[in-house]
Design an enzyme around this catalytic site. Structure first.
Site, mmCIF file in Angstrom:
data_model
loop_
_atom_site.group_PDB
_atom_site.id
_atom_site.type_symbol
_atom_site.label_atom_id
_atom_site.label_comp_id
_atom_site.label_asym_id
_atom_site.label_seq_id
_atom_site.Cartn_x
_atom_site.Cartn_y
_atom_site.Cartn_z
ATOM 1 N N ASN A 273 -22.014 47.998 -65.155
ATOM 2 C CA ASN A 273 -21.372 49.026 -64.347
ATOM 3 C C ASN A 273 -19.989 48.611 -63.870
ATOM 4 O O ASN A 273 -19.389 49.267 -63.028
ATOM 5 C CB ASN A 273 -22.241 49.383 -63.140
ATOM 6 N N HIS A 275 -18.910 46.085 -62.039
ATOM 7 C CA HIS A 275 -18.729 45.515 -60.711
ATOM 8 C C HIS A 275 -19.741 44.388 -60.534
ATOM 9 O O HIS A 275 -20.594 44.152 -61.382
ATOM 10 C CB HIS A 275 -18.865 46.571 -59.609
ATOM 11 N N CYS A 310 -17.994 45.415 -55.072
ATOM 12 C CA CYS A 310 -17.118 44.253 -55.138
ATOM 13 C C CYS A 310 -16.639 44.078 -56.573
ATOM 14 O O CYS A 310 -17.437 44.128 -57.511
ATOM 15 C CB CYS A 310 -17.864 43.010 -54.650
#
Length: 387
Positions: A273, A275, A310
């Site tokens: 994804n 991240h 993040c």
């Protein structure tokens, strides 16, 4: 979080069996068997279809053109080699795992990161078994078409006994709808040798647009694709009232007692994804735990609220402080142990009779630069058992 319970018992020990499906374990070859008479109705355009979950798997795979063969119960090579498959009623998925040597820590038992990774794995395999997740985590065809992905909003894990190297565990999982933008996935972990429940977990996932990185409401088309594979009645891994999975995580207050600053994501921490994967956050939280706790206690409960994603270039600070709750007092974490009598670390020792010596901590992950909150957490620790 959901507040209702599907069990009519007050004793937690009785609640688990009643909240577990009675269906026997079956590999993917269940497709050759006759399922229970469980039917679901959903609408597609103006038509009404009534299908059992097993029939839905077959029909759905034919509609989306899945590569997995379903004739005569055959599937992909991975399907045939996995020790897992849908349960008899088609509403949950079970899989067995052997704990590998690289999945254990210094105590020769599985780490909490291993447990979390297995939960994620069995969830993904469940989605694949019904035709989803061909190029993402449990994404349906409509989600892939619209560039939508699932991201973790909350994770709660309780481990009652950590499996050791070479132990075989079985994990059952199922998902349910929760709110306008979310879905819920629960798990129950068992020791295959004894049949003992060794852990439970629950999570909430929300939908995000992969291009804009903004949350998006779960539309009816997506719900139509996955709800047929979900229990019709609420089924909760934690059916007890006031269980810890629903407990709000208190705001982290200064001053900070323990910290680990300047943590940087590795390339290996990024997932499909694009991240940092949710399991990586667990390791970051533990980085700021005091050594005195890590050496003499083991994690029994962890709850994480994910506030923002993040990225690879972010720099993260991990902060930890003891949590003082009602009915607790602050004492030395090594009081009454063989540890150093001069230790200065402090934690919460609960005075409740059912959890003597339980220590509780609050955690915060934030960006080093501007202090934006990434993740808020809470952990409980118990004395390590004598092995």
């Amino acid at each position: 979080m959901l507040n209702f319970s599907s069990c009519n018992v007050t004793d937690p020990g009785q609640a688990l069996p009643q909240c577990r499906f009675a269906g026997s374990f079956a590999p993917l070859s269940f497709l050759r068997c006759t399922p229970r008479a469980v039917s679901f109705s959903f609408s597609r355009s103006s038509s009404r279809l009534t299908l059992s979950p097993v029939q839905a798997v077959l029909s759905y795979r034919q509609q989306v053109g899945s590569d997995a063969a379903v004739e005569s119960g055959s599937g992909s090579l991975a399907d045939r080699l996995r020790l897992g498959g849908l349960t008899e009623d088609g509403l949950s998925y079970k899989e067995k795992f052997i704990v590998r040597c690289y999945e254990v820590g210094i105590n020769k038992t599985a780490t909490i990161e291993t447990i979390a990774n297995l939960l994620q794995e069995v969830g993904g395999n469940h989605a694949q078994s019904v035709g989803f997740s061909t190029d993402g985590f449990a994404t349906t065809p409509t989600m892939r078409k619209l560039h939508l992905i699932w991201v973790t909003a909350r994770m709660h894990i309780e481990v009652y006994k950590y499996p050791a190297w070479s132990d075989v565990i079985e994990i059952e999982t199922w998902c349910q709808n929760e709110g306008r933008i979310g879905t819920r996935r629960d798990w129950i972990l068992k020791d295959v040798a004894t049949g003992e429940v060794i852990g439970r977990a629950t999570s909430k996932w929300v939908m995000m647009n992969q291009d804009t990185r903004r949350l998006q409401k779960v539309n009816d088309d997506v719900k139509e694709e996955y709800l047929i594979f979900c229990p019709r009645e609420p089924r909760l891994a934690f059916p007890e009232e006031n269980n810890k999975s629903t407990k709000k995580i208190a705001k982290f207050e200064d001053p900070v007692q323990y910290s680990k600053l300047g943590l940087k994501p590795r390339r290996a921490d990024l997932d499909m994804n694009q991240h940092v994967n949710n399991v990586t956050y667990i390791g970051w939280v533990l980085e700021s735990m005091p050594e005195e706790i890590i050496d003499t206690y083991e994690l029994q409960t962890i709850t994480l609220d994910y506030r923002r994603e993040c990225q690879q270039d972010d720099v993260v600070d991990s902060l930890t402080s003891p949590e003082l709750a009602e009915g607790t007092e602050t004492v030395s974490v090594l009081h009454g142990t063989n540890g150093s009598a001069t230790a200065t670390a402090t934690a919460t020792a609960t005075t409740r009779g059912d959890q003597p010596g339980c220590h509780q901590f609050l955690h915060l992950l934030r960006l080093s630069g501007d202090g934006q909150e990434i993740n808020r957490g809470r952990t409980e620790w118990r004395k390590k058992p004598t092995r």
